[in-house]
Design an enzyme around this catalytic site. Structure first.
Site, PDB file in Angstrom:
ATOM      1  N   ASP A   1      10.219  -1.044 -17.641  1.00 57.05           N
ATOM      2  CA  ASP A   1       8.662  -1.181 -17.508  1.00 57.05           C
ATOM      3  C   ASP A   1       8.200   0.353 -17.582  1.00 57.05           C
ATOM      4  O   ASP A   1       7.374   0.841 -16.760  1.00 57.05           O
ATOM      5  CB  ASP A   1       8.206  -1.908 -16.260  1.00 57.05           C
TER       6      ASP A   1
ATOM      7  N   ASP B   1       8.923   3.341  -9.800  1.00 54.53           N
ATOM      8  CA  ASP B   1       8.470   1.913  -9.871  1.00 54.53           C
ATOM      9  C   ASP B   1       9.781   1.155 -10.690  1.00 54.53           C
ATOM     10  O   ASP B   1       9.660   0.901 -12.084  1.00 54.53           O
ATOM     11  CB  ASP B   1       7.126   1.587 -10.594  1.00 54.53           C
TER      12      ASP B   1
ATOM     13  N   LYS C   1       0.871  -1.145  -0.019  1.00 52.99           N
ATOM     14  CA  LYS C   1       0.053  -0.117  -0.085  1.00 52.99           C
ATOM     15  C   LYS C   1       0.781   1.020   0.028  1.00 52.99           C
ATOM     16  O   LYS C   1       1.724   1.227   0.674  1.00 52.99           O
ATOM     17  CB  LYS C   1      -0.960   0.030   1.264  1.00 52.99           C
TER      18      LYS C   1
ATOM     19  N   ASN D   1       3.718   4.280 -14.570  1.00 48.24           N
ATOM     20  CA  ASN D   1       4.781   4.471 -13.684  1.00 48.24           C
ATOM     21  C   ASN D   1       5.302   6.020 -13.836  1.00 48.24           C
ATOM     22  O   ASN D   1       6.579   6.202 -13.596  1.00 48.24           O
ATOM     23  CB  ASN D   1       5.753   3.493 -14.219  1.00 48.24           C
TER      24      ASN D   1
ATOM     25  N   LYS E   1       5.765   3.193 -18.918  1.00 49.51           N
ATOM     26  CA  LYS E   1       4.385   3.115 -19.131  1.00 49.51           C
ATOM     27  C   LYS E   1       3.902   4.285 -18.532  1.00 49.51           C
ATOM     28  O   LYS E   1       4.478   4.786 -17.345  1.00 49.51           O
ATOM     29  CB  LYS E   1       3.705   1.998 -19.125  1.00 49.51           C
TER      30      LYS E   1
ATOM     31  N   THR F   1       5.412  -4.596 -19.448  1.00 49.66           N
ATOM     32  CA  THR F   1       3.877  -4.492 -19.828  1.00 49.66           C
ATOM     33  C   THR F   1       3.728  -4.686 -21.399  1.00 49.66           C
ATOM     34  O   THR F   1       4.399  -3.687 -22.276  1.00 49.66           O
ATOM     35  CB  THR F   1       3.190  -3.141 -19.371  1.00 49.66           C
TER      36      THR F   1
END
Length: 236
Positions: A136, A154, A26, A141, A138, A176
């Protein structure tokens, strides 16, 4: 269990509302009680990390972010731990994800898209110069602060090379599908710099068009279409 009317604290940080939630963590808003500064704390459940064998991914994210100091990369402030939790204290960015902005507005104006893309390339170029490959990239992020400054986040799937050499190839298929380069999906190895630049190109397309250039109904069709595009590029 917290006593009603009291606030949860972790070290010098007073924990507030939840900003986001994933399978293993979280992200909470928090305030440094000593300075009054706002931060975001990623709270990771140790048991889930061990059960799903992703401890190495968490360690990679932390070690990579410790090495990167750039205005367009989310800043790591500190890391703390208890018997049950890992706390990653991060710079607070209040503008949300770039993805949310695209989802709300559709394609962006050229000047705005150019500004975000320049910031993205500045961050990616900085990372590459230090042998770090995000893998990654995208819009989900890419975070925005209240002034519209882009922050890459990230780094859990990143790769880091101590010795930067042109002949080094990466082999882990990750990222992704809609944003990764076609060669990432093969077992022949790929260049970290080139594949990150491909992802940046897809992001630029999405910023300008408001939709994905590669959005086939299933993974195999997406892979085949990307390979066809790659072959066309090689011909020309």
């Amino acid at each position: 269990m917290a006593i009603p009317g009291t606030r949860t604290r972790v070290g010098k940080y007073e924990i507030g509302k939840t900003l986001g939630e994933g399978s293993f963590a979280k992200v909470k808003y928090a305030k440094n009680t000593e300075t009054g500064d706002s931060v975001a704390i990623k709270i990771i459940d140790r048991d889930r990390v061990l059960r799903h064998k992703i401890l190495s991914q968490i360690k990679r994210e932390i070690s990579t972010m410790k090495l990167i100091k750039h205005p367009n990369v989310l800043k790591l402030i500190e890391v703390m731990a208890s018997k049950t939790k890992i706390y990653i204290v991060l710079e607070y960015v209040g503008g949300g994800e770039l993805f949310d902005k695209i989802a709300k507005l559709g394609r962006l104006k050229e000047d705005e898209a150019r500004r975000y893309f320049q910031q993205l390339i500045n961050a990616v170029d900085y990372c590459h110069s230090r042998g770090m490959y995000h893998r990654d990239l995208k819009p989900e992020n890419l975070l925005l602060d209240s002034f519209g400054v882009l922050k890459v986040s990230d780094f859990g799937l990143s790769a880091f090379s101590q010795q930067i050499r042109e002949d080094v190839l990466l082999h882990t298929a990750c990222g992704t599908p809609n944003y990764v380069a076609p060669e990432v999906l093969t077992d022949k190895g790929y260049d970290g710099t080139a594949t990150n630049i491909w992802s940046c190109g897809v992001i630029l397309f999405v910023l300008m068009a408001g939709y994905l250039p590669f959005d086939e109904p299933n993974h195999m069709a997406l892979k085949a279409f990307k390979n066809l595009v790659l072959q066309v590029f090689l011909i020309f």
